[in-house]
Design an enzyme around this catalytic site. Sequence first.
Site, short mmCIF file in Angstrom:
data_model
loop_
_atom_site.label_atom_id
_atom_site.label_comp_id
_atom_site.label_asym_id
_atom_site.label_seq_id
_atom_site.Cartn_x
_atom_site.Cartn_y
_atom_site.Cartn_z
N TYR A 1 -1.76 -0.61 10.13
CA TYR A 1 -1.64 -0.94 8.85
C TYR A 1 -0.60 -0.70 8.03
O TYR A 1 -0.12 -1.33 7.32
CB TYR A 1 -3.06 -0.57 8.33
N SER B 1 1.13 -1.34 -0.02
CA SER B 1 -0.06 -0.14 0.07
C SER B 1 0.93 1.34 -0.08
O SER B 1 2.14 1.07 0.43
CB SER B 1 -0.99 0.14 1.13
P1 NAP Z 1 -11.35 -6.21 -0.51
O1 NAP Z 1 -12.28 -5.80 -1.61
O2 NAP Z 1 -11.85 -6.13 0.66
O3 NAP Z 1 -11.32 -7.86 -0.90
C1 NAP Z 1 -10.26 -8.54 0.11
C2 NAP Z 1 -10.31 -9.94 -0.29
O4 NAP Z 1 -9.20 -10.53 0.51
C3 NAP Z 1 -11.68 -10.65 -0.26
O5 NAP Z 1 -11.47 -11.91 -1.51
C4 NAP Z 1 -11.63 -11.44 0.99
O6 NAP Z 1 -12.35 -12.83 1.07
C5 NAP Z 1 -10.12 -11.72 1.20
N1 NAP Z 1 -9.80 -11.89 2.48
C6 NAP Z 1 -9.73 -11.03 3.62
N2 NAP Z 1 -9.24 -11.58 4.66
C7 NAP Z 1 -8.86 -12.75 4.25
C8 NAP Z 1 -8.25 -13.88 5.07
N3 NAP Z 1 -7.93 -13.96 6.36
N4 NAP Z 1 -7.91 -14.92 4.54
C9 NAP Z 1 -8.23 -15.26 3.01
N5 NAP Z 1 -8.72 -14.16 2.35
C10 NAP Z 1 -9.09 -12.92 3.07
O7 NAP Z 1 -9.93 -5.69 -0.41
P2 NAP Z 1 -9.04 -5.01 -1.54
O8 NAP Z 1 -9.40 -3.55 -1.57
O9 NAP Z 1 -9.28 -5.78 -3.09
O10 NAP Z 1 -7.78 -5.10 -1.03
C11 NAP Z 1 -6.67 -6.21 -1.67
C12 NAP Z 1 -5.30 -5.84 -1.04
O11 NAP Z 1 -5.03 -4.71 -1.54
C13 NAP Z 1 -5.27 -6.01 0.41
O12 NAP Z 1 -3.89 -6.41 0.90
C14 NAP Z 1 -5.10 -4.31 0.81
O13 NAP Z 1 -4.70 -4.09 1.98
C15 NAP Z 1 -4.56 -3.97 -0.42
N6 NAP Z 1 -4.65 -2.33 -0.56
C16 NAP Z 1 -6.11 -1.96 -1.16
C17 NAP Z 1 -6.36 -0.90 -1.12
C18 NAP Z 1 -7.66 -0.07 -1.46
O14 NAP Z 1 -8.02 1.31 -1.39
N7 NAP Z 1 -8.48 -0.88 -1.85
C19 NAP Z 1 -5.32 0.17 -1.05
C20 NAP Z 1 -3.88 -0.01 -0.64
C21 NAP Z 1 -3.81 -1.45 -0.43
P3 NAP Z 1 -13.91 -12.65 1.24
O15 NAP Z 1 -14.40 -12.43 -0.02
O16 NAP Z 1 -14.28 -14.02 1.68
O17 NAP Z 1 -14.22 -11.84 2.47
#
Ligand code: NAP
Length: 242
Positions: free
Chosen positions: A151, A137
């Site tokens: 985080y 991130s």
């Molecule tokens: P998201 O839409 O909330 O999706 C999260 C995914 O991870 C879901 O498929 C969820 O499964 C799965 N997950 C969560 N906890 C888990 C666990 N303990 N074991 C296995 N699977 C798990 O999140 P996202 O925004 O796409 O984020 C993806 C990555 O990008 C993360 O590492 C996040 O920190 C990083 N990131 C995101 C942003 C942003 O602004 N969105 C910015 C910087 C970094 P379920 O569907 O079953 O709940």
Amino acid sequence: MAPVTVITGGGRGIGAATARRLAHAGHHLALGYRRDHAAAEAVVAELHAIGVRAVAVPADTRDPDRVAALFDAAEEFGPLTGLVNNAGVTSPIGPLTELRLDDLREVVDVNLVGYVLCAQQAARRMTAGGGIVNISSVAATLGGPGEYVHYAAVKGGTDALTVGLAKELAPRGIRVNAVAPGIIRTDIHALSGQPDRPERAAGRIPLGRPGEPDEVAAAIAWLIGPDASYTSGAVLRVGGAL
Ligand code: NAP
């Protein structure tokens, strides 16, 4: 032989967008998820329609046995060549003084311990080289003051994991990189108590808008693919100049 890739958290958000991109590039895919079975199965149906092999596996990345089962499922499609270490969580936004121990532990367990467990499995199984992309991130360098310093600290760990593992695995032909997204329009913001955060943050993003999951997936697909054959140990920022 077609590439075979594991994507943790492949059922929604950035992971699901990455699955679609990699399927178009011919990858067979094993998608891990924690709770949302329907979302993961819907993505698998899309991947089948694209013409690749794909499976959704309930695999909480905090559980070493479930992580092993996810990689076993991928190897049904052939030798493992890729891992997108993506499953991540945040916690309620606020100052560090208000942080609850349970939330701190969950952020560390999913975003750091889970990443290491998955990287271990990948490194053990990639016997003929491969690629790992860790999702970090921009918080790792911005620090997340007043919002989620814990985080940000863990995502700093993701960057260190990337650099160290890139060096450790280079002699075996395994490249390790990270993508550091900015504020991307996914469901993760609802978890932090601010579902409209991407829109509200637009004014402080130099490009003037939040990013879309597919814009992050494009960078992940490049890093895991053959065009990045000499790129390892990199942290690629995809944050609209944040
Ligand atoms: P998201 O839409 O909330 O999706 C999260 C995914 O991870 C879901 O498929 C969820 O499964 C799965 N997950 C969560 N906890 C888990 C666990 N303990 N074991 C296995 N699977 C798990 O999140 P996202 O925004 O796409 O984020 C993806 C990555 O990008 C993360 O590492 C996040 O920190 C990083 N990131 C995101 C942003 C942003 O602004 N969105 C910015 C910087 C970094 P379920 O569907 O079953 O709940």
